[in-house]
Design a protein around this motif. Structure first.
Motif, mmCIF file in Angstrom:
data_model
loop_
_atom_site.group_PDB
_atom_site.id
_atom_site.type_symbol
_atom_site.label_atom_id
_atom_site.label_comp_id
_atom_site.label_asym_id
_atom_site.label_seq_id
_atom_site.Cartn_x
_atom_site.Cartn_y
_atom_site.Cartn_z
ATOM 1 N N UNK A 322 -33.614 -48.285 9.267
ATOM 2 C CA UNK A 322 -34.805 -48.122 10.084
ATOM 3 C C UNK A 322 -34.469 -48.393 11.557
ATOM 4 N N UNK A 323 -35.162 -47.684 12.447
ATOM 5 C CA UNK A 323 -34.912 -47.797 13.878
ATOM 6 C C UNK A 323 -36.215 -48.176 14.573
ATOM 7 N N UNK A 324 -36.164 -49.205 15.418
ATOM 8 C CA UNK A 324 -37.349 -49.617 16.165
ATOM 9 C C UNK A 324 -36.971 -49.884 17.620
ATOM 10 N N UNK A 325 -37.752 -49.313 18.537
ATOM 11 C CA UNK A 325 -37.531 -49.508 19.967
ATOM 12 C C UNK A 325 -38.551 -50.491 20.516
ATOM 13 N N UNK A 326 -38.079 -51.443 21.326
ATOM 14 C CA UNK A 326 -38.971 -52.402 21.984
ATOM 15 C C UNK A 326 -38.590 -52.509 23.449
ATOM 16 N N UNK A 340 -31.620 -34.516 16.427
ATOM 17 C CA UNK A 340 -31.404 -33.101 16.669
ATOM 18 C C UNK A 340 -32.437 -32.608 17.665
ATOM 19 N N UNK A 341 -33.213 -31.601 17.265
ATOM 20 C CA UNK A 341 -34.271 -31.085 18.131
ATOM 21 C C UNK A 341 -35.649 -31.660 17.783
ATOM 22 N N UNK A 342 -35.700 -32.491 16.741
ATOM 23 C CA UNK A 342 -36.985 -33.048 16.295
ATOM 24 C C UNK A 342 -37.333 -34.298 17.088
ATOM 25 N N UNK A 343 -38.529 -34.321 17.646
ATOM 26 C CA UNK A 343 -39.002 -35.479 18.398
ATOM 27 C C UNK A 343 -39.475 -36.545 17.415
ATOM 28 N N UNK A 344 -38.808 -37.689 17.425
ATOM 29 C CA UNK A 344 -39.135 -38.780 16.501
ATOM 30 C C UNK A 344 -39.662 -40.005 17.250
ATOM 31 N N UNK A 345 -40.160 -39.772 18.471
ATOM 32 C CA UNK A 345 -40.558 -40.886 19.342
ATOM 33 C C UNK A 345 -41.576 -41.810 18.696
ATOM 34 N N UNK A 346 -42.636 -41.247 18.155
ATOM 35 C CA UNK A 346 -43.705 -42.093 17.610
ATOM 36 C C UNK A 346 -43.196 -42.967 16.474
ATOM 37 N N UNK A 347 -42.288 -42.437 15.654
ATOM 38 C CA UNK A 347 -41.754 -43.225 14.534
ATOM 39 C C UNK A 347 -40.807 -44.321 15.031
ATOM 40 N N UNK A 348 -39.989 -44.009 16.029
ATOM 41 C CA UNK A 348 -39.065 -45.013 16.560
ATOM 42 C C UNK A 348 -39.841 -46.153 17.222
ATOM 43 N N UNK A 349 -40.878 -45.823 17.970
ATOM 44 C CA UNK A 349 -41.690 -46.849 18.621
ATOM 45 C C UNK A 349 -42.403 -47.718 17.585
ATOM 46 N N UNK A 350 -42.855 -47.084 16.499
ATOM 47 C CA UNK A 350 -43.568 -47.835 15.454
ATOM 48 C C UNK A 350 -42.615 -48.569 14.519
ATOM 49 N N UNK A 351 -41.327 -48.210 14.566
ATOM 50 C CA UNK A 351 -40.353 -48.836 13.674
ATOM 51 C C UNK A 351 -40.341 -48.251 12.286
ATOM 52 N N UNK A 352 -40.894 -47.030 12.128
ATOM 53 C CA UNK A 352 -40.969 -46.410 10.802
ATOM 54 C C UNK A 352 -39.941 -45.300 10.607
ATOM 55 N N UNK A 353 -39.190 -44.965 11.672
ATOM 56 C CA UNK A 353 -38.174 -43.920 11.491
ATOM 57 C C UNK A 353 -37.045 -44.459 10.611
ATOM 58 N N UNK A 354 -36.689 -43.693 9.571
ATOM 59 C CA UNK A 354 -35.641 -44.090 8.635
ATOM 60 C C UNK A 354 -34.631 -42.967 8.501
ATOM 61 N N UNK A 355 -33.369 -43.305 8.593
ATOM 62 C CA UNK A 355 -32.321 -42.307 8.429
ATOM 63 C C UNK A 355 -32.235 -41.869 6.971
#
Length: 408
Positions: A322-326, A340-355
């Protein structure tokens, strides 16, 4: 004391009327999962915390990726708040049987269908058998394909299907290859299954890419010859395996063994580099502050700065991260994250983006693009700490830091 989870007086959540019957209930800590049935062909999966019943999905739910209607087996697997299941699918783009699951963060997912390529086989799966088993986010299942069958694993967070053994696999401490495989059991340490071969059958344990025999009908036990061996989908827990033995003298026994438990190391390693090429910082450095793995870049107002973050699995088993930006507010800078070309900003900010699931030594890349807006003043900056956490062991973390500044 007995406490009721559900009965036929309870209204079906998001359904019509009350429950009419139930499948087996499964427990995960203090929560319970079960299949429930109602009038007019209603069927669904439900979770209870002991007081409130929540619908996971029912026959009105859209099957992810393929559409169609669910028809679940009563046998589920429930672990760490996640579910795995076998289901018959009517309609959709891949009717037949599937292996599916559910996570609280991602909802229902479809892991394998008759439109999915069976790895190493060169053709698609033709079907799957129940039950499946689950450990954390990793699902073990039995898949069928033209000319054979095998045991496979898949991750609820995505990624490639991993073959464990199939009819081309040599029988450990035996002769020839397997002819039939079944009843996968999985824990964090590995996968156990029942395998049949030309001269008998046995129970086998796959761990750290190695397949070993536990016991086979060609062995003797307590001085007696074995006629058959049996396990179920619940035979393995906490490194202990229980199995049934039928002997040639018609006696029967239940035995247990402690499987060799090689500790699994969960170790995310985050690296960072300026732009999209060149050397990275942070390889083999592990901390949650970004020390020794931080970068600063400057650009004129109106320009965009790019950082590339590599998420590397330095552990000893496949894992997702999981990736989280603070960071503090920086209104004069616009920050976006991409896979890649997919914008994952909202997930990274929320900490829900998972590889996707990464084998040991493999990496996934994301990019951070920071635009220095015209309103940015000289010497202003925007700093972000990106924390990478193991999805299997959330206390295992690493972090990189980047800073974007307006040039003088």
């Amino acid at each position: 004391a007995l406490a009721k989870i559900a009965d036929t007086n309870i209204t079906i959540p998001n359904g019509t009327g009350t429950f009419t019957s139930f499948g087996t209930a499964y427990v995960d800590n203090t929560r319970f999962a079960f299949s429930g049935f109602g009038s007019s062909g209603q069927q669904g999966l439900y979770v209870s915390d002991g007081s409130t019943i929540t619908r996971i999905g029912d026959k009105t739910s859209t099957v992810p990726s393929i559409g169609g209607t669910y028809g679940w087996s009563a046998q589920l697997s429930y672990d760490a708040g996640n579910l795995a299941f076998w289901s018959n699918i009517t309609g959709g783009t891949a009717p037949g049987t599937i292996v599916g699951g559910y996570t609280s963060s991602g909802g229902l997912v479809t892991l394998a269908t008759t439109a999915t390529a069976a790895p190493g086989v060169g053709s698609n799966f033709t079907g799957f058998t129940s039950p499946v088993d689950l450990s954390g986010t990793t699902v073990a299942f039995h898949g069928l394909y033209s000319g054979g069958n095998g045991i496979f694993t898949a991750n609820l967070s995505g990624g490639a299907i991993t073959p464990i053994a199939d009819v081309s696999t040599a029988v450990p401490e035996g002769t020839g290859t397997f002819t039939q495989l079944s009843l996968p059991n999985i824990t964090e340490a590995g996968v156990v299954f029942h395998g049949t071969f030309s001269s008998g059958s046995g129970i086998y344990f796959f761990q750290n890419s190695a397949l070993n025999k536990v016991i086979a009908t060609t062995d003797t036990l307590d001085g007696k010859s074995i006629s058959s061996l049996g396990i179920s989908e619940n035979s393995l827990a906490n490194g202990l395996l229980a199995f049934r033995v039928n002997f040639t003298d018609s006696s029967v026994g239940i035995y247990q063994t402690l499987l060799a438990a090689t500790p699994i190391a969960r170790k995310p390693d985050a690296l960072i580099r300026a732009g999209t090429t060149g050397a990275s910082l942070g390889n083999g450095i592990y901390n949650t502050t970004g020390a020794g793995q931080s970068l600063t870049q400057t650009a004129a107002a109106g320009k965009t700065i790019t950082f590339t973050i590599s998420i590397q699995n330095d552990g000893t088993a496949a894992d997702s991260f999981k990736v989280k930006a603070t960071g503090s507010s920086a209104n004069s800078y616009t920050i976006h994250y991409f896979k890649g070309k997919s914008d994952i900003t909202s997930k990274v900010v929320a900490g829900t983006y998972t590889t996707a699931s990464l084998p040991p030594g493999q990496s996934a890349l994301i990019t951070a693009k920071v635009k220095v807006n015209p309103t940015a003043t000289t010497r202003s900056k925007a700093t972000r700490l990106l924390t990478i956490s193991s999805a299997s062991s959330t206390d295992k973390k690493d972090a990189v830091k980047f800073t974007a500044k307006r040039a003088k």
